[in-house]
Design an enzyme around this catalytic site. Structure first.
Site, short mmCIF file in Angstrom:
data_model
loop_
_atom_site.label_atom_id
_atom_site.label_comp_id
_atom_site.label_asym_id
_atom_site.label_seq_id
_atom_site.Cartn_x
_atom_site.Cartn_y
_atom_site.Cartn_z
N VAL A 278 -8.36 3.27 -5.34
CA VAL A 278 -7.63 3.14 -6.36
C VAL A 278 -6.51 4.11 -6.39
O VAL A 278 -5.26 3.92 -6.46
CB VAL A 278 -8.24 2.95 -7.68
CG1 VAL A 278 -7.38 2.69 -8.68
CG2 VAL A 278 -9.30 1.73 -7.68
N ALA A 279 -6.90 5.31 -6.28
CA ALA A 279 -5.94 6.27 -6.46
C ALA A 279 -4.99 6.66 -5.21
O ALA A 279 -3.82 6.63 -5.26
CB ALA A 279 -6.67 7.59 -6.62
N ILE A 281 -3.91 3.69 -3.30
CA ILE A 281 -3.05 2.62 -3.19
C ILE A 281 -1.99 2.81 -4.42
O ILE A 281 -2.34 2.68 -5.49
CB ILE A 281 -3.80 1.49 -3.39
CG1 ILE A 281 -4.99 1.33 -2.33
CG2 ILE A 281 -3.03 -0.13 -3.26
CD1 ILE A 281 -6.01 0.09 -2.46
N GLU A 283 -0.37 1.14 -6.45
CA GLU A 283 -0.35 -0.32 -7.09
C GLU A 283 0.96 -0.22 -8.20
O GLU A 283 1.18 -1.23 -8.86
CB GLU A 283 -1.76 -0.56 -7.81
CG GLU A 283 -2.13 0.25 -8.90
CD GLU A 283 -2.77 1.60 -8.60
OE1 GLU A 283 -3.18 2.17 -9.28
OE2 GLU A 283 -3.12 1.78 -7.44
N ASP A 325 41.03 -9.38 -4.50
CA ASP A 325 42.31 -10.18 -4.92
C ASP A 325 43.17 -9.21 -5.66
O ASP A 325 42.66 -8.13 -6.03
CB ASP A 325 41.91 -11.06 -6.00
CG ASP A 325 43.10 -12.02 -6.35
OD1 ASP A 325 44.10 -11.91 -5.48
OD2 ASP A 325 43.02 -12.71 -7.34
N ASN A 707 -4.33 9.86 -10.63
CA ASN A 707 -3.78 8.89 -10.36
C ASN A 707 -2.84 8.28 -11.46
O ASN A 707 -1.45 8.08 -11.33
CB ASN A 707 -4.65 7.53 -10.01
CG ASN A 707 -3.90 6.32 -9.49
OD1 ASN A 707 -3.03 6.28 -8.75
ND2 ASN A 707 -4.22 5.26 -10.24
N ASP A 711 1.15 9.33 -10.81
CA ASP A 711 1.60 8.13 -10.42
C ASP A 711 2.67 7.64 -11.05
O ASP A 711 3.45 6.95 -10.86
CB ASP A 711 0.66 7.07 -9.91
CG ASP A 711 0.13 7.45 -8.45
OD1 ASP A 711 0.22 8.47 -8.01
OD2 ASP A 711 -0.61 6.68 -8.00
#
Length: 888
Positions: A278-279, A281, A283, A325, A707, A711
């Site tokens: 989990v840490a 990746i 996410e 233009d 995490n 994160d």
């Protein structure tokens, strides 16, 4: 049903006043009664629904399984911490989603369509949402119809209704028709409908239905909302996250197998492996990208650039050619007639002062006023319509004409609307029983359909000498950067067809108008050039007029860089593609030329931004990598085909948007590289220590805490970094460039390995400080706690401090400003405070299996935590030095 009634009956039923329109007060009252003129969108998710959606992830399911297992094992504190991390992470996700949704809603409101209505006797542009039944709607070419309405008046009106009927051919409308109840929708020629497009002519209509009471509303009530789609950037990041996730899970499985072979506690190793997965990746990537994009795009909207499609932000950083233009974008869009020419000679016009005018000049101004759909109120100094037409109305004021009296005494019976092919507009008016055709347009086209001229009070045949005089006058005005427009007329005996209107006319003269360049454009052109971006002018004006403005703005240096649409047509497609990069000014071009120019530029490998405002600009806007519509003068069609809308129609805003787009992309990249570096550091520390037989330097709850802290807070703060003032000194980014280009991948790997190695060293030092080694078998519990605390604090300190180094790949933290990103400083301070809280509060200390460090331990953690930042700064110093040497 409204289409079965005459418009007199409709007026009576709706209690309307076609001549004056509704009053402001009545419009407000009806808005309260009928509600806003908008379709009901897809029902917004509730906070609970958003919260539950955050939990619908397979990694979260694994964590829930871990909660259950730890509870069965009796590790209730670990269960509570894991559950708390899950809930806190979901709450942060909900907060980010709400912020992103609010930002997008604000943008949608800013980009809401407008409608022309008659209120209180004047024509006004209002938000389409404020339309009410009984409103007098003014229809013109290029504008989407904002409500269902019954026509009161129509002049060559054609409406494209494929959204409702499936018929691709525009429907010709006729206000005088009355239909039966059985008439199908596509055959109701006396009505117009919401979301259909006026492609030709003009008209006036009474609004009969708004919002869900329209034909489109009936469809909307049946069909569900559109599915949300991800941007290419989000898709790329999701793919990256899954790839890294698979690698991380593979490593974690390997760690579990190694632990199994080494005879470690399987329950503990299961939790550690799951937590490490989990840490490791990232996410949080998708959520961080969403919030950074929404904040960045909202910031751009405040600077007059509304992004309609989020992928445009990514593409902006790669733009190397801006096709713009001239009128209104490079210039002020405030046309003024400064000269007019008849066969009696050229005359200058003084604004705000009396002008002596001949009969020919008065007739010339009268032709321009009666051959116009524009309006201008001298009291409020505001008008509707094309700036060129408004300038022609003001010419009448300067020459002493009473426009209101003139327009009241001349009833328009027919018109041949302007189109880009003919470059002409004609009207047939009746005055005191006499019929007259008035025509205005490009002088070249007028010369082809005129047969006579007024000379010395007589109408005489048009000779070659006359044509030469007009040609020379046009050339003189063009060399002065004046836009020229001619006018003609002819008396007729009765109402004539549109084809007959533009035959055998009497050429009256021409005017020269100027639209001065915007003062801020030249510096923006120079700024774009410095950033490797070429500015190209594409205009319908004469070659000399266009080049004169382009030279003044620094776009073009010599006439060799200017080319006309006719000259483009004379070249083969291959020859044009080979030479297209050499031109900076394209003059006298049609919409078809614009598409050809854009495609040729893209064929040469350029990433092209294209501006447009008219109906016929939609193909070129779609053909470009970035289509930019004018928010003020742009038609709804142009806005619908664009990726970005300029609310101020200013070229400088395009350059500013590119600069902001580059900074937004760079901020996303910083956050991504930072997350990957930190996650790699955790994996390295865990994998190496377990592989060599040591105890795990971090337990499951510690990994989850890291995490959450590193994160989320610093990564989002990096995404909100202030823009780099030197970003426009870099060349455009290659469109296929990935996040790891320019050495970013090497820095991420190097940083991750360094952070992992320092964490391992801190873990070892925690043993060494107490006189033990990680290889020892019998180690006191307090020593292991001390070592893990050292590793835990060092890893967090390394990551928090390292975020400062991520703000720029080469500039030092002092060059970018140590405190210039207050969000990042706040994230670091908050992260350090939270670390002190969990180690200082006995309950938290016990929950995370931590140990209060002594002074030597704290000093070691601080020194080790600063090493990645200092190492990165030293590397930057040598990179700057090498770059400076290379430049010399």
């Amino acid at each position: 049903m409204w289409f079965t009634k005459s418009f007199e009956e409709v007026v009576a039923d709706l209690d309307a006043n076609p001549a004056q329109g509704l009053s402001g007060e009545e419009a407000k009252a009806r808005l309260q009664k009928y509600g806003p003129n908008k379709l009901k969108g897809k029902k917004k998710k509730s906070v609970l629904q958003m919260f539950l959606a955050q939990l619908q992830d397979w990694l979260i399911y694994v964590l829930f399984a871990a909660v259950v297992i730890t509870m069965i094992m009796g590790e209730y504190v670990d269960s509570i911490i894991i559950l708390a991390v899950i809930i806190l992470n979901a709450i942060l996700g909900v907060v980010q989603e709400v912020k992103a949704g609010n930002a997008i809603e604000a943008l949608q409101k800013m980009a809401s369509p407008k409608a022309l209505v008659r209120r209180d006797g004047t024509v006004q542009e209002v938000d389409a949402e404020t339309l009410v039944p009984g409103e007098m709607l003014i229809l013109d070419a290029g504008r989407y119809i904002a409500a269902d309405a019954r026509l009161v008046e129509s002049a060559n009106l054609q409406v494209e209704e494929s959204a409702l009927t499936g018929e691709s051919v525009p429907s010709t409308k006729d206000a005088t028709q009355i239909h039966t109840l059985e008439t199908p929708l596509g055959d109701r020629f006396n009505s117009v409908f919401m979301s259909t497009l006026v492609t030709y002519g003009r008209g006036e209509a009474l609004v009969t239905g708004t919002g869900m009471d329209t034909e489109v509303g009936k469809i909307a009530s049946i069909i569900g909302g559109e599915e949300e789609t991800k941007t290419p950037l989000e898709i790329r990041l999701n793919h990256l996250g899954k790839t890294l996730g698979k690698l991380a899970i593979g490593i974690c499985v390997l760690i579990f197998v190694v632990a199994l072979l080494q005879g470690r506690d399987l329950a503990e190793m299961f939790l550690i492996s799951v937590s490490l997965a989990v840490a490791s990746i990232p996410e949080g990537l998708a959520a961080i990208v969403a919030i950074v994009l929404s904040i960045g795009v909202t910031g751009m909207s405040k600077r007059n650039a509304i992004i309609r499609r989020l992928p445009a932000v990514e593409t902006l950083g790669s733009v190397n050619i801006i096709c713009s233009d001239k009128t209104g974008t490079l210039t002020q869009n405030k046309m003024k007639v400064v000269q007019y020419f008849t066969l009696q000679g050229e005359t200058s016009v003084e604004h705000g002062a009396p002008n002596t005018a001949t009969d020919e000049a008065i007739l010339l101004a009268k032709a321009f006023i009666l051959c116009s759909d524009a309006t201008y109120d001298k009291q409020t100094e505001s008008g509707t319509g094309d700036p060129t037409e408004i300038a022609l109305l003001l010419l009448g004021d300067d020459l002493g004409l009473d426009r209101e009296e003139l327009q009241a005494g001349n009833k328009r019976l027919n018109e041949f609307a302007f189109d880009s092919e003919r470059k002409l507009m004609s009207t047939l008016v009746e005055e005191d029983g006499d019929y007259t055709v008035y025509t205005k347009g490009a002088i070249d086209n007028l010369l082809n359909i005129c047969t006579h001229v007024p000379e010395n009070g007589q109408i005489v045949p048009l000779t070659e000498a006359h044509k030469e005089a007009f040609a020379q006058a046009t050339e003189r005005m063009s060399t002065q950067a004046l836009r020229t427009l001619g006018a003609a007329y002819k008396p007729v005996n009765s109402v004539v067809s549109t084809e007959e209107m533009e035959q055998d006319l009497v050429l009256l003269g021409l005017v020269g108008m100027i639209d001065p360049p915007r003062t801020e454009v030249r510096p923006s052109v120079q700024k774009a050039h410095q950033a490797g971006i070429t500015t190209v002018m594409i205009t319908g004006d004469h070659k000399h007029t266009a080049f004169a403005i382009a030279r003044e703005l620094g776009i073009s240096e010599s006439m060799d860089q200017a080319i006309t649409g006719q000259e483009v047509d004379e070249m083969t497609e291959e020859a044009f593609q080979q030479r297209v990069d050499n031109f900076r000014v394209f003059a006298r071009v049609s919409p078809e030329h614009k598409v050809k120019i854009v495609r040729a530029l893209r064929e040469q490998g350029n990433i092209v931004s294209m501006t447009g405002d008219g109906v016929n600009d939609a193909p070129s806007l779609q053909a470009a990598d970035i289509g930019v519509a004018m928010g003020i003068t742009g038609t709804d069609v142009a806005k619908g085909a664009s990726d970005m809308i300029l609310t101020d129609d200013n070229f400088a805003t395009i350059v500013s948007a590119i600069e902001q787009g580059r900074n937004i992309y760079n901020n996303i990249r910083k956050a991504v590289i930072f997350l990957l570096t930190c996650n790699l550091g955790e994996v390295v520390a865990m994998f190496i220590t377990l592989l060599i037989g040591w105890e795990a330097p971090l337990i499951a709850t510690q990994l989850l805490w890291i995490n959450l802290v590193t994160d989320t807070l610093p990564a989002v703060a990096l995404g909100m970094d202030p823009g780099d003032p030197d970003v426009m000194k870099d060349k455009p980014r290659a469109p296929n460039e990935n996040f790891f280009a320019g050495g970013a991948g090497i820095r991420a790997i190097g940083g991750g390995i360094l952070i992992g190695a320092l964490t391992i060293f801190a873990f070892w030092y925690g043993y060494y400080e107490h006189g033990f080694s990680p290889f020892d078998d019998a180690v006191p519990v307090e020593t292991l706690k001390n070592a893990r605390t050292m590793a835990f604090l060092t890893l967090v300190a390394c990551q928090l401090y390292y975020s400062l180094a991520m703000r720029h790949p080469t500039k030092s933290i002092f060059q970018v400003g140590l405190f210039s990103n207050k969000y990042l400083i706040g994230a670091i301070v908050l992260g350090l405070l939270l670390q002190h809280l969990i180690i200082g509060i006995p309950f938290m200390q016990e929950a995370f299996s931590l140990h209060m460090l002594d002074l030597e331990g704290w000093i070691t953690v601080i020194i080790l935590g600063l090493v990645p930042l200092l190492a990165n700064e030293v590397m930057k110093f040598f990179l700057r030095r090498r770059r400076n040497v290379a430049e010399v």
